[in-house]
Design a protein around this motif. Structure first.
Motif: not given
Length: 342
Positions: A99-103, A204-208, A213-214, A242-246
């Motif tokens: 996650x977060x890498x160019x690929x 929402x719980x699933x996305x949290x 875990x990024x 994401x907002x709920x998890x900060x």
């Protein structure tokens, strides 16, 4: 993929907004269904009266004041605002890159780009589009609104997104004063298309969990330049989680763009030639030659890219817009603190 739409890597270096990774350029042909009004589109009537349509339903009415200092908004009540099909667990697991890498960004850009093209009712129309990972900025760093049409340039870069917590505030009506420069009214703010889900909702719980875990997939935003806002096309729940998890939610921005050519500049061009000569003297390897060639093209004949939102004529014009707004106000017992629109 729908035939005719081409995808290329975005080589734009001067969008003037923080980007998080590589993006794509979509070239949508001038034929077939792409010539029609898209499922989500803006309509315009005289005196800066605007209407955002979603699947034939009025999603939002907007009026910009004639002095370009205030803007008022009313929300419609569509049954289902435009959205992409919900992401499935297998689709999320299929993006296995870090996650977060160019690929990782490239994989999600391709996935959501294909989804936009293949959607039965797409938001795309004929023209060129950019789909690019974005970084949110602090609201106090956002620029102010143009306070006159004289300041509004054709084909400006999109404003960086900010104030992501606006997805949790779903106002039926509000007014903005563009002179006051309030953070939540500055260019680049997010505008949700639907009310937020309950925080205890299963999705929402699933996305949290994914936010923790990024591995949260990016939300998809569409820039509307006359309003200087990002519409949340897809991912209201992901931003909420994401907002709920900060944590900072990953964002993919979508915008139509046009190209304009810069005026000739002897100083810029001579400087480019001197820079090219200096680099080649240090060692004319294939990599250096390729880099120098790109820099020379950029200095002498490189287009400026900016976004321009297309609007279609509003059937019935100003009177039709006024009739709809008046009917909305009769149906909704909401006090309006701003000046009367009449």
């Amino acid at each position: 993929m729908h035939p005719g739409v081409s995808f290329t890597a975005d080589d734009t270096k001067d969008w003037h907004l923080p980007v998080a990774g590589p993006g794509l350029l979509l070239d949508v042909p001038a034929k077939g269904r792409w010539l029609q009004r898209p499922a989500l589109h803006l309509e315009a009537a005289p005196d800066y009266r605007l209407r955002l349509m979603s699947g034939g339903q009025s999603l939002l009415w907007v009026r910009i004041a004639s002095y370009w200092d205030r803007c008022a908004f009313l929300r419609g009540t569509p049954h289902v605002p435009w959205r992409l099909p919900a992401l499935s667990a297998p689709e999320v697991r299929a993006v296995a890159q870090e996650p977060g890498t160019p690929p990782w960004w490239e994989a999600w850009a391709w996935h959501l780009g294909r989804a936009l093209v293949e959607a039965p009712a797409s938001v795309l129309h004929t023209g060129r589009w950019c789909l690019r990972p974005l970084c949110a900025i602090a609201a106090d760093l956002a620029s102010r609104h143009a306070i006159s049409t004289m300041e509004w340039e054709f084909g400006q870069p999109p404003a960086p997104p900010h104030s992501l917590d606006t997805v949790l505030r779903f106002q039926p009506a509000w007014e903005e004063s563009w002179w006051q420069e309030l953070p939540e009214q500055k260019p680049g703010v997010l505008l949700p298309l639907r009310a937020p889900s309950d925080a205890d909702d299963g999705r929402i719980k699933s996305w949290r969990k994914r936010a923790r875990d990024g591995t949260l997939p990016p939300a998809l935003l569409l820039y509307v330049d006359i309003l200087a806002k990002w519409l949340v096309l897809d991912g209201h729940d992901r931003v909420h989680a994401a907002l709920l998890e900060g944590v900072e939610p990953p964002l993919l921005g979508l915008w139509p763009y046009v190209e304009t050519r810069r005026a000739e500049s002897r100083v810029r061009e001579e400087g480019a030639l001197l820079g090219a000569e200096f680099q080649l003297r240090a060692g004319a390897t294939p990599e250096v030659i390729d880099r120098v060639n790109r820099q020379l093209v950029r200095s002498f004949d490189w287009p400026e890219r900016g976004t321009v939102t297309r609007a279609w004529p509003l059937a019935g014009g100003r009177e039709a817009w006024r009739t709809e707004v008046s009917a909305w106000r009769r149906r909704n017992a909401i006090s309006w603190d701003g000046d009367d629109w009449d």
